[in-house]
Enzyme design. Sequence first.
Site, mmCIF file in Angstrom:
data_model
loop_
_atom_site.group_PDB
_atom_site.id
_atom_site.type_symbol
_atom_site.label_atom_id
_atom_site.label_comp_id
_atom_site.label_asym_id
_atom_site.label_seq_id
_atom_site.Cartn_x
_atom_site.Cartn_y
_atom_site.Cartn_z
ATOM 1 N N VAL A 11 -6.797 -17.583 34.560
ATOM 2 C CA VAL A 11 -6.374 -18.851 35.155
ATOM 3 C C VAL A 11 -5.873 -19.796 34.067
ATOM 4 O O VAL A 11 -4.810 -20.404 34.196
ATOM 5 C CB VAL A 11 -7.533 -19.471 35.969
ATOM 6 C CG1 VAL A 11 -7.172 -20.859 36.467
ATOM 7 C CG2 VAL A 11 -7.895 -18.578 37.140
ATOM 8 N N LYS A 35 -9.500 -14.380 19.896
ATOM 9 C CA LYS A 35 -8.566 -14.531 21.018
ATOM 10 C C LYS A 35 -7.482 -15.559 20.683
ATOM 11 O O LYS A 35 -6.288 -15.326 20.892
ATOM 12 C CB LYS A 35 -9.358 -15.008 22.245
ATOM 13 C CG LYS A 35 -8.750 -14.671 23.572
ATOM 14 C CD LYS A 35 -9.549 -15.362 24.667
ATOM 15 C CE LYS A 35 -9.852 -14.436 25.803
ATOM 16 N NZ LYS A 35 -10.558 -15.122 26.891
ATOM 17 N N CYS A 258 -12.602 -11.971 41.988
ATOM 18 C CA CYS A 258 -12.756 -13.120 42.903
ATOM 19 C C CYS A 258 -13.327 -12.773 44.269
ATOM 20 O O CYS A 258 -14.341 -13.330 44.681
ATOM 21 C CB CYS A 258 -11.412 -13.821 43.073
ATOM 22 S SG CYS A 258 -10.935 -14.730 41.617
ATOM 23 N N LYS A 325 -6.757 -2.924 41.380
ATOM 24 C CA LYS A 325 -5.482 -2.873 42.112
ATOM 25 C C LYS A 325 -4.388 -2.579 41.089
ATOM 26 O O LYS A 325 -4.641 -2.647 39.876
ATOM 27 C CB LYS A 325 -5.228 -4.187 42.842
ATOM 28 C CG LYS A 325 -5.019 -5.371 41.925
ATOM 29 C CD LYS A 325 -4.598 -6.577 42.734
ATOM 30 C CE LYS A 325 -4.219 -7.710 41.812
ATOM 31 N NZ LYS A 325 -3.787 -8.882 42.526
ATOM 32 N N ARG A 332 -12.994 -5.480 36.626
ATOM 33 C CA ARG A 332 -14.108 -6.242 37.200
ATOM 34 C C ARG A 332 -14.272 -5.910 38.687
ATOM 35 O O ARG A 332 -13.325 -6.010 39.447
ATOM 36 C CB ARG A 332 -13.883 -7.745 36.996
ATOM 37 C CG ARG A 332 -14.199 -8.163 35.575
ATOM 38 C CD ARG A 332 -13.919 -9.618 35.353
ATOM 39 N NE ARG A 332 -12.490 -9.889 35.348
ATOM 40 C CZ ARG A 332 -11.964 -11.110 35.251
ATOM 41 N NH1 ARG A 332 -12.762 -12.159 35.171
ATOM 42 N NH2 ARG A 332 -10.668 -11.284 35.222
HETATM 43 C C1 UDX Z 1 -7.586 -12.888 44.804
HETATM 44 C C2 UDX Z 1 -6.872 -13.883 45.725
HETATM 45 O O1 UDX Z 1 -5.802 -13.232 46.413
HETATM 46 C C3 UDX Z 1 -6.330 -15.060 44.910
HETATM 47 O O2 UDX Z 1 -5.732 -16.012 45.776
HETATM 48 C C4 UDX Z 1 -7.480 -15.691 44.139
HETATM 49 O O3 UDX Z 1 -7.016 -16.747 43.316
HETATM 50 C C5 UDX Z 1 -8.196 -14.644 43.282
HETATM 51 O O4 UDX Z 1 -8.611 -13.557 44.103
HETATM 52 P P1 UDX Z 1 -6.889 -10.967 43.064
HETATM 53 O O5 UDX Z 1 -8.339 -10.842 42.726
HETATM 54 O O6 UDX Z 1 -5.894 -10.980 41.950
HETATM 55 O O7 UDX Z 1 -6.620 -12.329 43.892
HETATM 56 O O8 UDX Z 1 -6.564 -9.745 44.048
HETATM 57 P P2 UDX Z 1 -5.817 -9.513 45.440
HETATM 58 O O9 UDX Z 1 -4.410 -9.117 45.215
HETATM 59 O O10 UDX Z 1 -6.069 -10.607 46.399
HETATM 60 O O11 UDX Z 1 -6.609 -8.186 45.936
HETATM 61 C C6 UDX Z 1 -8.017 -8.187 46.045
HETATM 62 C C7 UDX Z 1 -8.540 -6.844 46.442
HETATM 63 O O12 UDX Z 1 -8.274 -6.585 47.811
HETATM 64 C C8 UDX Z 1 -7.949 -5.662 45.675
HETATM 65 O O13 UDX Z 1 -9.001 -4.766 45.334
HETATM 66 C C9 UDX Z 1 -7.003 -5.021 46.667
HETATM 67 O O14 UDX Z 1 -6.841 -3.641 46.463
HETATM 68 C C10 UDX Z 1 -7.713 -5.299 47.978
HETATM 69 N N1 UDX Z 1 -6.818 -5.341 49.149
HETATM 70 C C11 UDX Z 1 -5.873 -6.326 49.262
HETATM 71 C C12 UDX Z 1 -6.983 -4.398 50.170
HETATM 72 O O15 UDX Z 1 -7.834 -3.499 50.081
HETATM 73 N N2 UDX Z 1 -6.178 -4.489 51.261
HETATM 74 C C13 UDX Z 1 -5.238 -5.464 51.415
HETATM 75 O O16 UDX Z 1 -4.561 -5.465 52.453
HETATM 76 C C14 UDX Z 1 -5.079 -6.405 50.368
#
Ligand code: UDX
Length: 434
Positions: A11, A35, A258, A325, A332
């Site tokens: 962030v 860092k 998150c 992802k 994490r």
């Molecule tokens: C998330 C929120 O989207 C973001 O707004 C916040 O600030 C931080 O947390 P992020 O952790 O980067 O962002 O991941 P995101 O792309 O939202 O995916 C989260 C998880 O959900 C991943 O493990 C992804 O594989 C899973 N996912 C997402 C699914 O299994 N199915 C979906 O349809 C979408």
Amino acid sequence: MTITVIGAGYVGLVTASVFAELGNKVFCVDIDEVKIANLKKGIVPFYEPSLGEYISRNINEKRLFFTNSYGQSVPKSQIVFICVGTPPKENGEANLTYLFSAVEEAAKNLKGYTLITIKSTIPIGFEDDLEALVKKYAKTKYEFASSPEFLREGTAISDSLHPDRIIIGTNSKKAEKMLLELHAPLPGERIICDMRSAQLIKYASNSFLAAKISFANALATICERTGADVTKVVQGVGADKRIGHSYLYPGVGYGGSCLPKDVLAFIAQTRNFDYDFELLRAVDAINNGQVASLVNKVRQSLNLTEKQGKNLAGVEIAVLGLAFKPNTDDMRDAPSIKIINSFQDLGAKVTAYDPKANEAAKKILPDIKYSDDLYEAISNKDLMVIVTEWPEFAEIDLEKAKKLLKKPVIVDGRNIFDAKKVRALGFSYTGVGR
Ligand code: UDX
């Protein structure tokens, strides 16, 4: 404006880079000396597309500075953003040590009116404790605001440049004006509210996204039992504009820094306010169930009955994808950790391949094999299991894969393959919900 961003994590670095790109003078402070030394050379501590270019460009343009010193940056700044991590402790509560020490250091170095804006996700109500801390040390006028961040890893820069909304949580008109001015070049709806509402918006948004994913995963289970095809079901459900297609894809469950943490934190915090958030407890339970479901599919696709299935001894599994992802090396709360631990508990031998996360994974999963090549990873294995939907996995040469694998078996935890095509090539194929 001159701004200090405290915390050089996801962030913090994205916030600092984007505000510098918009023409502000930005100092990014972190206590980690290595860092900061690396960042001064443009070396980013994690993989995030285009972040390195933004950092280097803004360093060169003399708009972005990295330092370990609060004294060098905070006194010159009109706004100080707090972007340090609030990771979960063993008991699930947020660890606020970094947050309190960052706010204390900022408070000690304030000079002239300064707006302290919290971007870190903090438990509801903790703004009062932070204000009390600043009051203890500050020798100048200051105000508080909360402006949560919604960036996703992998698309962090573009999310920050094209936000759906900008949340400005403050009781001060002056603070509101300053934050509106700072964000003026960015699109998105402006939502002005109090700090507590701003914090709730963050928890509620992440929990709602998690709920959509768990809903899709529950639908997938129902489709497996009824013979329906979940890809068609979510296509049909998501086509309703009131519902929408996004976050409706079933898989191995949500992970990352998150969603899992914020769902648990929201459940815990609402309990403190005498509310049992049953809906979110179910969201979490469904998510955990996705791991067991995948492990079961592995057993079934190797024709191991439940009784024998307690034991995957001697089975060699290629796991494709480790990061939570694609487009990140972040491990994490990655579902791959629980999945691989289950395989190991059942006696299987695991070889893993991830285009970016192998190194990060080695620290968490030290006793599996890693391969730097996709085809080498699947060579001589009993089956391949897709855990993360990296685009290159969908492009795999399936004829070649069939020759390399001991048995033509695919368990696809992310539905990346066309089931009909893969089966037509002679594979045993198990996806999620179809
Ligand atoms: C998330 C929120 O989207 C973001 O707004 C916040 O600030 C931080 O947390 P992020 O952790 O980067 O962002 O991941 P995101 O792309 O939202 O995916 C989260 C998880 O959900 C991943 O493990 C992804 O594989 C899973 N996912 C997402 C699914 O299994 N199915 C979906 O349809 C979408």
